[in-house]
Design an enzyme around this catalytic site. Structure first.
Site, PDB file in Angstrom:
ATOM      1  CB  VAL A  25      30.890   3.676 -26.687  1.00 45.31           C
ATOM      2  CG1 VAL A  25      30.237   4.332 -25.458  1.00 45.31           C
ATOM      3  CG2 VAL A  25      31.067   4.708 -27.801  1.00 45.31           C
ATOM      4  CB  THR A  43      30.255  -0.157 -19.225  1.00 49.21           C
ATOM      5  OG1 THR A  43      29.266   0.545 -19.980  1.00 49.21           O
ATOM      6  CG2 THR A  43      30.054   0.137 -17.751  1.00 49.21           C
ATOM      7  CE1 TYR A  44      36.050  -1.860 -21.330  1.00 49.42           C
ATOM      8  CE2 TYR A  44      35.745   0.460 -21.850  1.00 49.42           C
ATOM      9  CZ  TYR A  44      35.875  -0.850 -22.260  1.00 49.42           C
ATOM     10  OH  TYR A  44      35.807  -1.152 -23.586  1.00 49.42           O
ATOM     11  CD  GLU A 102      33.617  -6.266 -11.395  1.00 44.07           C
ATOM     12  OE1 GLU A 102      32.545  -6.561 -11.959  1.00 44.07           O
ATOM     13  OE2 GLU A 102      34.371  -5.360 -11.808  1.00 44.07           O
TER      14      GLU A 102
END
Ligand SMILES: [Zn+2]
Lengths: 75, 475
Positions: B161, B163-164, B273
């Site tokens: 699991v 985060t991308y 980013e």
């Protein structure tokens, strides 16, 4: 229609306000994957007003870096 | 503590840490303006935006993790708890791994209350928005993305699991940034070697601790679900996805199920980013969404990320510190605390004892050789055990009074680097910059004999004066 980022004739409408109010439409370019909404700031959605740094030429697109290479197929 | 996002939002609201914006707004540029404003306020609250033009009835939640007050509440502490105390609380909760996982029947799971398999159109179904002005499109920035290793499909613990960032590229097409060191990249590679699509589930609006764990660098064979359960102190309730063998949080607001297309790379980015600058456009992987499920009256949670600090810095702050601390502490018990909160550890401060002369520099090398530190930890500052690394005034004092520039500053050139760090050139290369601000110990030459001023025992009066001040300001 013309993509506001790569200027190719490869963009098309792909969405509109789901309440059918006509509040906005969205477009996407199938060549560079840029997408935009027709209600965004003028300097985001007008090619001549966009910051040149964020435009892409066909040469740029042909030479994009690949971060995770496609591996060889297993035998 | 919190079974789902809704439980946590209710707690935040009760504590005065959640506000609602009810005026009608257009997604751009207003949502990013709201995200920026919420995080800039002291103890910034979560914000729910309730009236988005063209999307009647849909809601966007921003800044859910966007202050130390909110992070403190997430782990069951008061909203005014210091960062250092939150760090030590996390250490304690960390050791409760593994927590319990429970399964709920597919047809009883709230995340499956509404199922959409036909005519999928992501930007019509979700109130998406351009996060930063020059992003290439509408991004998911706060999803918990689930995949399994196709070579180890039955293993719950290597189910990942993470985060991308993900960019919408059509009605049902999404680009995903998998960097070489990400766990998901390993899964994609294994699937691509066999030319097979890789099932993927994108879970949006999950309990706050799972979101926190999804961006925590834990070991490849540790389960984010079991970690979330351990830290949350209640079982993690999962259910099976409808179109593949993935386990998803039963109380997620939305789940997007799909397949990563094998051996495909498409232009993705730029995207604003976490270092506070835009990444470039690169060729990345892509997936197709086959099924969207959601709760009734779903809340779309996403993250505004701007020039630091913004929500991501709170979200990734302590979860970067804790694993680094744990990994280093195993072999170096002198380490007292690790503050790697700056841009995911690009700058990190370690408080450590010096077992013998020069030892702190070895601590820096240890940090630079942890899985996360290899590419991320660039500027490493060592301070003594008497310095709170979360207190930057103390850190600066120690730089001022303990660093001998000719002996205590080291640059190691041409090491691995973090590609999103704008100084990484070429992307992926970097260097290590080490400042040893600990007090030298024998056989090193010790500093001129100095007698430090002792701190009086002030804790009792700290509480008393704080209470008096509170009472005074309420008058
Ligand atoms: Zn284009």
């Amino acid at each position: 229609m013309k993509c506001v980022r790569c200027l190719n004739d490869t963009a098309a409408k792909f969405a509109e306000a789901p309440d059918k109010s006509g509040a906005w439409e969205m477009y996407i370019c199938s060549k560079c994957n840029f997408s935009w909404r027709n209600t965004e700031e003028e300097d985001v959605i007008t090619p001549e007003l966009r910051e040149p740094k964020f435009q892409l030429t066909n040469e740029d697109i042909a030479n994009l870096q690949i971060l995770v290479p496609v591996p060889p197929l297993r035998k | 503590m919190y079974r789902d996002l809704r439980d946590f939002l209710a707690k935040l609201e009760q504590e005065g840490q959640l506000v609602r914006i009810k005026d009608e707004i257009l997604p751009e540029p207003t949502i990013r303006e709201i995200g920026r404003a919420a995080v800039d306020l002291p103890n910034g609250p979560a914000v729910i935006i309730e009236n988005i033009k063209g999307h009647p009835g849909k809601k966007v939640a921003l800044n859910v993790h966007g202050s130390w007050a909110n992070i403190g509440l997430m782990i069951g502490m008061d909203k005014d708890t210091s960062v250092k105390d939150q760090f030590f609380k996390f250490l304690e909760l960390w050791d409760k791994y593994p927590g319990e996982v429970k399964f709920i029947d597919k047809d009883k799971a709230p995340c499956h209350e509404v199922v959409i398999k036909d005519n999928i159109n992501l930007v019509e179904m979700l109130p998406m928005f351009r996060i930063n002005k020059w992003d290439a499109g509408m991004f998911f920035s706060k999803a918990s993305v689930v995949t399994r290793d196709p070579d180890d499909a039955g293993n719950f613990d290597t189910q990942n699991v993470g985060t991308y960032r993900m960019q919408v590229m059509g009605k049902d097409l999404v680009g995903i940034q998998a960097l070489g060191f990400h766990d998901i990249a390993r899964h994609i590679t294994h699937a691509e070697e066999q030319n097979k699509p890789l099932p993927i589930a994108v879970c949006l609006g999950v309990d706050p601790v799972l979101t926190f764990m999804a961006s925590t660098p834990i070991n490849y064979d540790q389960s984010e679900y079991k970690f979330a359960a351990a830290i949350n102190g209640i079982p993690m309730e999962l259910t099976k996805a409808l179109t593949c063998d993935l386990d998803v949080p039963a109380h997620a607001e939305y789940v997007l199920e799909g397949e990563i297309l094998p051996r495909v790379r498409v232009p993705e980015g730029p995207f604003g980013e976490f270092p506070g600058s835009y990444s470039g456009t690169r060729l990345q992987s892509q997936f197709r969404v086959k099924c969207i499920t959601h709760r009734k009256n779903p809340i779309f949670e996403n993250l505004f990320m701007g020039r630091p600090w913004t929500e991501i810095d709170y979200l990734m702050g302590l979860n970067t510190c804790v694993p680094l601390y744990k990994q280093m502490k195993e072999t170096m018990p002198e380490i007292v605390a690790v503050n790697a909160m700056y841009q995911h550890g690009l700058t990190a401060i370690v408080s450590t004892g010096n077992r013998f002369g020069g030892y702190a520099k070895s601590v820096a090398f240890r940090m630079a050789s942890t899985p996360h530190g290899i590419s991320y930890c660039k500027n490493i500052i060592l301070v003594g055990p008497d310095v709170d690394p979360f207190n930057l005034e103390q850190v600066m004092w120690s730089l001022s009074s303990r660093v001998r520039p000719a002996k205590d500053v080291i640059v190691v050139p041409n090491t691995p680097g973090m590609p999103l760090d704008p100084t990484s050139e070429p992307a992926g290369m970097g260097a290590k910059f080490i400042i040893d601000a600990t007090e030298p110990t024998a056989p090193d030459v010790v500093l001129r004999d100095t007698r430090l001023i002792d701190n009086p025992d002030s804790k009792g009066f700290e509480r008393l004066i704080a209470d008096l001040q509170k009472a005074a300001s309420n008058k």
